[in-house]
Design a protein around this motif. Sequence first.
Motif, short mmCIF file in Angstrom:
data_model
loop_
_atom_site.label_atom_id
_atom_site.label_comp_id
_atom_site.label_asym_id
_atom_site.label_seq_id
_atom_site.Cartn_x
_atom_site.Cartn_y
_atom_site.Cartn_z
N UNK A 60 0.86 -1.19 0.00
CA UNK A 60 0.00 0.00 0.00
C UNK A 60 0.89 1.25 0.00
N UNK A 61 1.37 1.67 -1.19
CA UNK A 61 2.36 2.75 -1.23
C UNK A 61 1.77 4.14 -1.42
N UNK A 62 0.48 4.27 -1.71
CA UNK A 62 -0.06 5.61 -1.96
C UNK A 62 -0.20 6.41 -0.67
N UNK A 63 -0.49 5.69 0.40
CA UNK A 63 -0.73 6.36 1.68
C UNK A 63 -0.30 5.43 2.80
N UNK A 64 -0.04 6.02 3.96
CA UNK A 64 0.18 5.19 5.15
C UNK A 64 -1.02 5.37 6.07
N UNK A 65 -0.94 4.77 7.22
CA UNK A 65 -1.88 5.09 8.30
C UNK A 65 -1.46 6.42 8.93
N UNK A 66 -2.41 7.12 9.52
CA UNK A 66 -2.03 8.33 10.26
C UNK A 66 -1.26 7.96 11.53
N UNK A 67 -1.22 6.68 11.87
CA UNK A 67 -0.41 6.26 13.03
C UNK A 67 1.00 5.84 12.63
N UNK A 68 1.31 5.91 11.35
CA UNK A 68 2.68 5.58 10.92
C UNK A 68 3.64 6.54 11.63
N UNK A 69 4.79 6.00 11.99
CA UNK A 69 5.76 6.79 12.76
C UNK A 69 6.10 8.11 12.07
N UNK A 70 6.29 8.08 10.76
CA UNK A 70 6.64 9.31 10.04
C UNK A 70 5.55 10.37 10.19
N UNK A 71 4.30 9.93 10.05
CA UNK A 71 3.20 10.90 10.10
C UNK A 71 3.03 11.43 11.52
N UNK A 72 3.16 10.54 12.48
CA UNK A 72 3.05 10.96 13.88
C UNK A 72 4.10 11.99 14.22
N UNK A 73 5.33 11.74 13.76
CA UNK A 73 6.41 12.72 14.02
C UNK A 73 6.13 14.03 13.29
N UNK A 74 5.64 13.91 12.06
CA UNK A 74 5.33 15.13 11.28
C UNK A 74 4.33 15.99 12.03
N UNK A 75 3.35 15.38 12.66
CA UNK A 75 2.37 16.15 13.43
C UNK A 75 3.00 16.74 14.70
N UNK A 76 3.70 15.84 15.38
CA UNK A 76 4.25 16.21 16.68
C UNK A 76 5.28 17.34 16.58
N UNK A 77 6.11 17.25 15.53
CA UNK A 77 7.22 18.20 15.42
C UNK A 77 6.78 19.54 14.84
N UNK A 78 5.54 19.63 14.36
CA UNK A 78 5.02 20.92 13.91
C UNK A 78 5.42 21.28 12.49
N UNK A 79 5.04 22.49 12.03
CA UNK A 79 5.20 22.88 10.63
C UNK A 79 6.64 22.78 10.12
N UNK A 80 7.64 22.93 10.98
CA UNK A 80 9.02 22.91 10.49
C UNK A 80 9.57 21.49 10.35
N UNK A 81 8.78 20.48 10.70
CA UNK A 81 9.30 19.11 10.67
C UNK A 81 9.65 18.69 9.25
N UNK A 82 10.87 18.18 9.04
CA UNK A 82 11.21 17.68 7.69
C UNK A 82 10.37 16.47 7.30
N UNK A 83 9.80 15.79 8.27
CA UNK A 83 8.95 14.63 7.96
C UNK A 83 7.70 15.05 7.18
N UNK A 84 7.31 16.31 7.31
CA UNK A 84 6.10 16.76 6.60
C UNK A 84 6.29 16.70 5.08
#
Length: 568
Positions: A119-143
């Motif tokens: 499933x490469x189009x999307x991950x879960x919103x619980x995927x570690x990358x997405x969770x970090x992207x949320x947690x780290x805020x707008x400047x997160x490189x994960x975004x």
Amino acid sequence: MTQHLATTDRPADAPADAARRAGWWRDAVIYQVYPRSFADANGDGMGDLPGIRSRLPYLRDLGVDAVWLSPFYASPQADAGYDVADYRAVDPMFGTLADADHLVADAHGLGLRIIVDLVPNHSSDRHEWFQRALREGPASPLRERYHFRPGQGAGGDEPPNDWESVFGGPAWTRTENPDGTPGDWYLHLFAPEQPDFNWEHPAVREEFHAVLRFWLDRGVDGFRIDVAHGLVKAAGLPDLGTHDPLKLLGTGATPCFDQDGVHEIYREWRKILDEYPGERIGVAEAWTPTARRTANYVRPDELHQAFNFQYLASSWQAGALRQVIDESLEAMRPVGAPTTWVLSNHDVTRHATRFANEPGLGTQIRTAGDRELGLRRARAASLLMLALPGSAYVYQGEELGLPDVTDLPDEVRQDPSYFRAEGQDGFRDGCRVPIPWSGTEAPYGFGPAAGGPSWLPQPAEWAHLSVEAQTGDPASTLELYRAALAYRRAHPALGGADNLTWLDAGEGVLSFERSTDDGRTLRCTANITDRPVTVPTPGELALASEPLTQDGDHTVLPADTTAWWTTG
Ligand code: NOJ
């Protein structure tokens, strides 16, 4: 004289030998297992990997070449596993990684291949990358690995563009900044719990290369690639100019799907697949407007197969079927890929129910219709499909003639799109009900104990449709499939060769022959009308979806019936 139906003889060519053939995928019959609903070994009401493993001999005996498993990865199950939180882990509800390894090993021992879903189009919103992207805020490189954008309008209150998700509702969800203020929006073509990856980002590409290798190293024989046409979006994410929900099987080009840039991704994947021995394959779930656009995904340096959704979406009408068969074969010829055929899967109303209803209702149907007619047509449709050149997909339970369960109560439904108005899907729970294996009391052998749970309730009449109830009955749908698959293996004119010749059989009747160079022929005739037709008997009857009557040197083919004859 009444001539009958299925023979239960085993084919000459045992699966173990067939699986070793070069180009095995060109004419393979690939059986889709939906893990939630196939077999539940631990009795918790949810299917699991040990359950699938215990039923592999059934699949070997059915005569399929490969098994495609819908996702069993770690997932919060917002979309029944198509929301993956960890691509390298098995969700505990399905078992362990060791169970997956045992399953692959057992399958190989039986001569079956295993294709896993990716499933490469999307991950879960619980995927570690997405969770970090949320947690780290707008400047997160994960975004940058997803599609985060500021909103439009005063205060950014409006979504960044006008796209609506496939499941209905905006394709954007607004985030909250770590300090609690309203933040940027992120794109999700499906549910909000399924954020789309940004495939322009090298880390996304590298991650999926590693995920491919992770499963290839464990021995899987290929991947079914979810939303394969969606990975690359048009630059700048331009407006569509409409607020209609996205349609997967649309008729025109959209900036969300089927962008030319996606093919570079599959060229890289093909190189990885080719590094491994034994012809590991990629199968595209690519909903494109035409068979010609679909053919782009299976050019010689890309994937091996793509689903033929135009065929799945065709009504039970001779003209429509003839057209889609011709267009499908023509589209694949220039790229040299096998045509594929599919009638049912976990996203559409089962064909026994589609054909029980009037044509033109699409693939999400809410009414049971005329069940007897639907089953009769489904049997005829399956026999027609299995005679066509190329590879065929069988969805678990269609070999039992299962209908959709159209009267599930709202409180048991789990399809996320059922609860969102307007989306294209929504009635998918009806084709996902656990399948019946044996016994007279639910869950009919799906789980170990009579009276035990199943995650969706099974109808009482399914006792008569179980594997046990149908086995040995030559008039059953199960024995029809067994016999048809055995014939496919044994008859040299069937399989992958592009050797179909249409014959003129009159209005509403489809008839074709497939021949070998040395004159061995299989003729398939499908009467798609509601009245019997009489045809000259062309040879020896191999199989028929209903009993036929012989009238001198002619055969009477009842309404909605397909038959195969051999000559030479
Ligand atoms: C296609 C899958 O078959 C379907 O079940 C899923 O909801 C969507 N892709 C999103 O992953």
